[in-house]
Design an enzyme around this catalytic site. Structure first.
Site, mmCIF file in Angstrom:
data_model
loop_
_atom_site.group_PDB
_atom_site.id
_atom_site.type_symbol
_atom_site.label_atom_id
_atom_site.label_comp_id
_atom_site.label_asym_id
_atom_site.label_seq_id
_atom_site.Cartn_x
_atom_site.Cartn_y
_atom_site.Cartn_z
ATOM 1 N N ARG A 179 40.180 71.912 -30.205
ATOM 2 C CA ARG A 179 40.740 72.078 -28.555
ATOM 3 C C ARG A 179 41.000 72.581 -28.020
ATOM 4 O O ARG A 179 40.716 72.281 -26.242
ATOM 5 C CB ARG A 179 42.230 72.311 -29.111
ATOM 6 C CG ARG A 179 42.390 73.503 -29.866
ATOM 7 C CD ARG A 179 43.949 73.891 -30.653
ATOM 8 N NE ARG A 179 44.372 74.275 -31.779
ATOM 9 C CZ ARG A 179 45.025 75.252 -31.721
ATOM 10 N NH1 ARG A 179 45.847 75.624 -31.100
ATOM 11 N NH2 ARG A 179 45.321 76.617 -32.541
ATOM 12 N N ASP A 201 46.754 70.645 -27.658
ATOM 13 C CA ASP A 201 46.702 69.497 -28.634
ATOM 14 C C ASP A 201 47.967 69.053 -28.292
ATOM 15 O O ASP A 201 48.875 69.314 -27.358
ATOM 16 C CB ASP A 201 46.266 69.757 -30.225
ATOM 17 C CG ASP A 201 47.650 70.528 -30.432
ATOM 18 O OD1 ASP A 201 48.578 70.563 -29.860
ATOM 19 O OD2 ASP A 201 47.010 71.113 -32.093
ATOM 20 N N ASP A 240 43.825 72.724 -38.332
ATOM 21 C CA ASP A 240 45.485 72.202 -38.031
ATOM 22 C C ASP A 240 46.541 71.135 -38.276
ATOM 23 O O ASP A 240 45.686 70.358 -39.388
ATOM 24 C CB ASP A 240 45.580 72.418 -36.726
ATOM 25 C CG ASP A 240 44.690 73.334 -35.829
ATOM 26 O OD1 ASP A 240 45.184 74.738 -36.229
ATOM 27 O OD2 ASP A 240 44.567 73.217 -34.530
#
Length: 316
Positions: free
Chosen positions: A186, A81, A39
């Site tokens: 996450r 997140d 990410d």
């Protein structure tokens, strides 16, 4: 032709695709790919294949990963997140250290995990995160993953000072997670918070290893711009796979895509092949054992000259 793996220390804010684009310019080739998305918020190990080594990426994607993470308990977000807007805030002050460790124990070992709704998983041909951004309520199916270890290093307590969260106590948990491919850290943060009835999200993530490749080997993009540090394809394969040393005759047979006698243990498969090396140390092929023979899954011919093709799948 330059072929090998580049172990990149991905910077925060960059997508994995951004890194591939930069590496194409640095390596001077379009044939570049990566082994497992990180990410934009995350940093750390991103394995990038260049030229012939892109054929190894399939076997790297499914390897075990290790992450250093910080989980904040007391706040849930739309993305699970720190990049998403908060959806729920409560005080976590009453949550004990023992309760946190018990919650983590429940999330260790083989578990069933529902990926974050803003993951890159495709739903009817479209990324889940794109559907969420367009206002759709996306519910993804649970999938089996394995959390090999979930080790807590610190539990830190604080209070929000500003905004609507002011005065609410939160807890930051610093941990290292070793997990199977396909695990969403996450989602672990979300599920830990949910299990403790206070909510949770991920505030920091750094990948420290992908299979045999570690953060100690990684280089920043700035370092790679100064010197392209590339792990030779032969060395990369030796670190990744079981090794079979060939005779000169076997190497010749495999260079033409022909079968040779199976390895003594006969355990290599198309999904988990052996890396076969010629007597001079050159990576010749990836081998799968089929009965009494070893069959080339992938052949690595010598670097091509002008007008010639590169590595090919066996049978092409």
């Amino acid at each position: 032709m330059l072929s090998g793996l580049v172990i990149v220390d991905k910077p925060q804010g960059w997508t994995s695709h951004d890194v591939v684009g930069r590496m194409r310019r640095l390596a001077g080739t379009r044939k570049v790919g990566h082994a497992g998305t990180l990410d934009p918020m995350a940093t750390g190990v991103l394995v990038v294949g260049v030229n012939k080594a892109t054929r190894l990426l399939t076997y790297i994607v499914g390897t075990t990963k290790t992450y250093d993470a910080t989980i904040r308990l007391g706040v849930s977000t739309v993305t699970d997140d720190a990049e998403g807007e908060p959806t729920h805030t409560t005080t976590a002050a009453a949550v004990t250290d023992a309760a946190i460790r018990a919650g983590i124990a429940k999330l260790t070992g083989p578990i069933s995990q529902v990926p974050s709704s803003v993951s890159a998983i495709k739903v009817n041909g479209e990324r889940a995160y794109a559907r969420v951004r367009s206002g759709e309520d996306v519910q993804l199916a649970a999938r089996p993953v394995t959390i090999h270890s979930f080790d807590v290093h610190a539990i830190r307590r604080g209070e929000h000072e500003n905004g609507p969260q002011a005065g609410a106590g939160y807890i930051d948990v610093d941990a290292t997670v070793e997990c199977s491919s396909g695990t969403y850290i996450r989602a672990l943060a979300r599920d830990l918070g949910a299990g403790l009835a206070v909510g949770g999200h991920l505030t920091a993530l750094r990948r420290t290893s992908v299979g045999p490749y570690s953060i100690g080997q990684a280089r920043t993009l700035e370092q790679l711009a100064e010197k392209l540090d590339i792990l030779d394809i032969a060395d990369a394969a030796r670190a990744l796979m079981p090794v079979r040393e060939l005779t000169a005759e076997e190497a010749v047979e495999l260079s033409f895509g022909r079968r040779i006698p199976a390895s003594p243990d006969g355990l290599h498969t198309a999904a988990n092949p052996a890396a076969a090396f010629a007597p001079d140390g050159t990576l010749t092929a990836l081998l799968a054992d089929v009965g009494r023979h070893a069959k080339p899954v992938l052949v690595f011919p010598p670097d091509p000259g002008p007008g010639q093709s590169g590595p090919k799948e066996a049978g092409q």
